[in-house]
Design a protein around this motif. Structure first.
Motif, short mmCIF file in Angstrom:
data_model
loop_
_atom_site.label_atom_id
_atom_site.label_comp_id
_atom_site.label_asym_id
_atom_site.label_seq_id
_atom_site.Cartn_x
_atom_site.Cartn_y
_atom_site.Cartn_z
N LYS A 1 0.83 -0.75 0.18
CA LYS A 1 0.13 0.44 0.37
C LYS A 1 1.16 1.29 -0.49
O LYS A 1 0.83 2.39 -0.37
CB LYS A 1 -0.64 0.07 0.84
CG LYS A 1 -2.00 0.99 0.95
CD LYS A 1 -2.91 1.14 2.19
CE LYS A 1 -3.80 2.17 2.29
NZ LYS A 1 -3.10 3.30 2.77
N GLN A 10 -8.78 1.94 -6.49
CA GLN A 10 -8.76 2.39 -6.00
C GLN A 10 -7.67 3.32 -5.42
O GLN A 10 -7.60 4.51 -4.30
CB GLN A 10 -9.03 1.47 -4.80
CG GLN A 10 -10.20 -0.03 -4.91
CD GLN A 10 -10.04 -0.44 -3.78
OE1 GLN A 10 -9.62 -0.46 -2.76
NE2 GLN A 10 -10.92 -1.48 -3.76
N PRO A 54 -5.13 6.56 -4.69
CA PRO A 54 -6.00 8.14 -4.92
C PRO A 54 -6.19 9.02 -5.97
O PRO A 54 -4.89 8.48 -6.76
CB PRO A 54 -5.35 8.84 -3.92
CG PRO A 54 -4.83 8.14 -2.77
CD PRO A 54 -4.44 6.85 -3.70
N GLU A 61 -12.66 8.03 -13.07
CA GLU A 61 -11.84 7.67 -12.60
C GLU A 61 -10.97 6.17 -12.34
O GLU A 61 -9.82 5.53 -12.61
CB GLU A 61 -12.58 6.61 -11.31
CG GLU A 61 -13.13 7.94 -10.30
CD GLU A 61 -14.76 8.26 -10.28
OE1 GLU A 61 -14.31 8.41 -11.79
OE2 GLU A 61 -14.73 9.05 -9.56
N ASN A 102 -6.64 -2.82 -0.02
CA ASN A 102 -7.28 -1.82 0.22
C ASN A 102 -7.22 -1.04 0.52
O ASN A 102 -7.75 -0.59 1.48
CB ASN A 102 -8.80 -2.84 0.82
CG ASN A 102 -10.58 -2.65 0.61
OD1 ASN A 102 -10.24 -1.11 -0.14
ND2 ASN A 102 -11.23 -3.17 0.28
N PHE A 103 -7.77 0.21 -0.40
CA PHE A 103 -7.57 1.69 -0.62
C PHE A 103 -7.78 2.09 0.33
O PHE A 103 -8.07 3.01 1.14
CB PHE A 103 -7.28 2.24 -1.57
CG PHE A 103 -5.89 1.75 -1.87
CD1 PHE A 103 -4.69 2.86 -1.49
CD2 PHE A 103 -5.53 0.57 -3.38
CE1 PHE A 103 -3.14 2.61 -1.99
CE2 PHE A 103 -4.87 1.15 -3.45
CZ PHE A 103 -3.54 1.25 -3.13
N ASN A 104 -9.52 2.06 0.22
CA ASN A 104 -10.85 2.70 1.09
C ASN A 104 -10.92 0.89 2.04
O ASN A 104 -12.16 1.30 3.05
CB ASN A 104 -12.27 2.26 -0.08
CG ASN A 104 -12.23 3.13 -1.15
OD1 ASN A 104 -11.55 4.27 -1.28
ND2 ASN A 104 -12.04 2.03 -2.59
N ASN A 105 -10.51 0.85 2.89
CA ASN A 105 -10.65 0.02 4.30
C ASN A 105 -12.23 -1.09 3.91
O ASN A 105 -11.50 -1.89 4.30
CB ASN A 105 -10.65 1.21 5.41
CG ASN A 105 -9.01 1.87 5.70
OD1 ASN A 105 -7.89 0.80 5.46
ND2 ASN A 105 -9.22 2.61 5.90
N ASP A 161 -14.72 -2.46 1.68
CA ASP A 161 -15.58 -2.09 0.42
C ASP A 161 -16.90 -1.25 0.22
O ASP A 161 -17.59 -2.01 1.24
CB ASP A 161 -15.81 -3.56 -0.27
CG ASP A 161 -16.51 -3.57 -1.63
OD1 ASP A 161 -17.72 -3.83 -1.82
OD2 ASP A 161 -15.20 -3.08 -2.58
N ASN A 162 -17.73 -0.60 -0.37
CA ASN A 162 -17.99 0.15 -0.03
C ASN A 162 -19.45 -0.59 -0.17
O ASN A 162 -20.78 -0.60 0.34
CB ASN A 162 -18.62 1.56 -0.59
CG ASN A 162 -18.04 2.82 -0.29
OD1 ASN A 162 -17.59 2.58 0.87
ND2 ASN A 162 -17.54 3.45 -1.53
#
Length: 474
Positions: free
Chosen positions: A41, A223, A225, A289, A441-444, A446-447
């Motif tokens: 990461k 993912q 930034p 994106e 997982n950059f979003n910690n 998953d939405n």
């Protein structure tokens, strides 16, 4: 919980095996995986991130490795009646590579692989494939054809051109992944957490997507930034695994071609990007994106020499769907592998431009290059990577199944440079593990999974509240 066998894996920082140290310290496997994921990461959050993929990332899809000459391509050539021309070429090449060792029963090359002699031809002791790289054979024949063509004093009776076409057509058939079965080993291997979850639910790979691990990798990569530069995906593979994954995910990829019905090679498009139009009078725009920069360094099954050149097609290179290429009478028009006789010779387009992009990208400051399934068998790539290592801010991460059993990668370890990180073995050196388990997982969270879990909790709670209360039995 995903498990791995410590004795079959290494995590090398320079020449130090951190995995062995962590195991000795009693750190559990879950935390070790978290450490590696966090390390990746940190590097993937650098501004200039590139990946180089080799054949090890497509073998599970049924593609053939071309470290030796593929058996299926050999059989195709024999079916075309070119046995004599083909085997005489192999004998010439092996005599040069093996340096007169053809009279010995066993030959071991610098990679540590063992080959045995079959009549006058060496074959891999396990696969029985001819012990010479596919690309070396093709390269040699193209060079020989050029020399003979230039000699006008003799009338040609050879079948070199027919052999070149047959070799390309044979490779086309074995690299057309849509028409090849997925390797059963991918179903059997206890590899990645999400895949195991799918298997427990009875969802086989074929019912979802053949390219699920390529898709998982791309989704994780996107993912990063949005304020960072686009990630760069370089590949030496001819197949279209990434293209199919991009299409499934709706990802735009900038690959050096422009057009719709007619897609021609235009290297200036590598400098393009894709934005939403400005929503205000000040003209501010927003980056889309789902975009990556994509480079096929050895060419592609989908590239052909174009029928004509004009102002819109200066380089005479066209990209076509495989269904149309399948109908071509002359598969020799497929553009694969840079055919320079020696690496010091000048490469023609598109390879000169592709290699220039590779060099200019990874030699920039604060760059990281992650190689996956690449065995360092291409001197063109290696020279550029060695050049990048002269930059003190460059980091090289090697993910390879064989790892330091390969002499090229072993020599990298022996540099004892902490900027060279090697993930090796059946778990850490595997593309499937990397894409599914190690990619951060950059979003910690998953939405979509978070929303689904929240809804499940709400409905479960509501159902509990509405459940009628039973009268106690008398």
């Amino acid at each position: 919980m995903t498990h791995f066998e410590p004795t079959k894996n290494k995590v090398l920082f320079g020449s130090s095996d951190k995995l062995a140290d962590w195991i000795t310290e009693g750190i559990d496997q879950g935390k070790i995986i978290d450490k590696i994921r966090l390390m990746l990461k940190n590097y993937l959050e650098l501004d200039n991130v590139s990946f180089l993929f080799g054949s090890g990332t497509s073998v599970h899809l049924g593609a053939v490795a071309i470290r030796n000459f593929p058996k299926e391509v050999e059989e195709f050539i024999l079916d075309q009646g070119l046995k004599g021309e083909f085997y005489s070429t192999i004998e010439e090449l092996q005599a040069e590579v093996i340096k007169g060792k053809l009279d010995k029963e066993v030959f071991t090359d610098v990679r540590g692989w063992e080959f045995v002699v079959d009549e006058t031809i060496y074959r891999d002791n396990e696969s029985k494939e001819i012990a010479i790289e596919y690309e070396k054979v093709l390269n040699y024949l193209i060079a020989k054809d050029f020399v003979l063509k230039e000699d006008k004093s003799k009338e040609r009776t050879d079948k070199i051109n027919e052999l070149i076409i047959s070799i390309k057509e044979g490779l086309f058939k074995v690299c057309d992944l849509e028409n090849r079965p997925v390797s059963q080993t991918i179903i059997d291997r206890k590899k990645a957490s999400q895949f195991e979850k799918d298997k427990e639910q009875g969802t086989l790979l074929e019912t979802r997507s053949k390219y699920i691990f390529h898709e998982k990798f791309v989704k994780a990569l996107l993912q990063r930034p949005l304020n960072l530069r686009r990630a760069n995906i370089f590949t030496a593979n001819y197949d279209l695994a990434f293209e199919y994954a991009f299409d499934k995910l709706g990802v735009h990829y900038i690959d050096g071609f422009a057009g719709f019905h007619k897609r021609f090679f235009k290297p200036e498009t590598f400098e393009y990007d894709i934005f939403y139009p400005g929503s205000t009078t000040s003209g501010k725009v927003q980056r889309i994106e789902k975009v990556v920069r994509y480079f096929k360094l050895h060419g592609s099954l989908s590239w052909v020499n174009s029928e004509s050149r004009d102002s819109n097609n200066l380089y005479g290179i066209e990209e076509k769907p495989l269904e149309l290429i399948e109908t071509l009478n002359n598969k020799g028009e497929i553009i694969i592998y840079p055919s320079a006789v020696k690496k010091s010779y000048t490469l023609d387009l598109p390879y000169s431009e592709l290699f220039r992009q590779f060099a200019s990208t990874i030699t920039q400051s604060q760059s990281v290059l992650i190689t996956i399934g690449y065995s360092f068998g291409d001197d063109h790539f290696n020279d550029i990577i060695y050049q990048a290592l002269s930059n003190p801010t460059f980091t090289l991460i090697i993910v390879d199944f064989a790892g330091t059993k390969n002499d090229y990668i072993k020599s990298m370890k022996e540099l004892n440079d902490p900027r060279i990180i090697i993930l090796e073995g059946v778990f850490f050196g595997d593309f499937l593990t990397f894409s599914d388990t190690l990619m951060p997982n950059f979003n910690n969270v998953d939405n979509n999974e978070k929303v689904a879990n929240t809804l499940n909790e709400l409905f479960s709670s509501k159902a509990t509240q509405q459940e009628p209360t039973k009268e106690p039995e008398k």
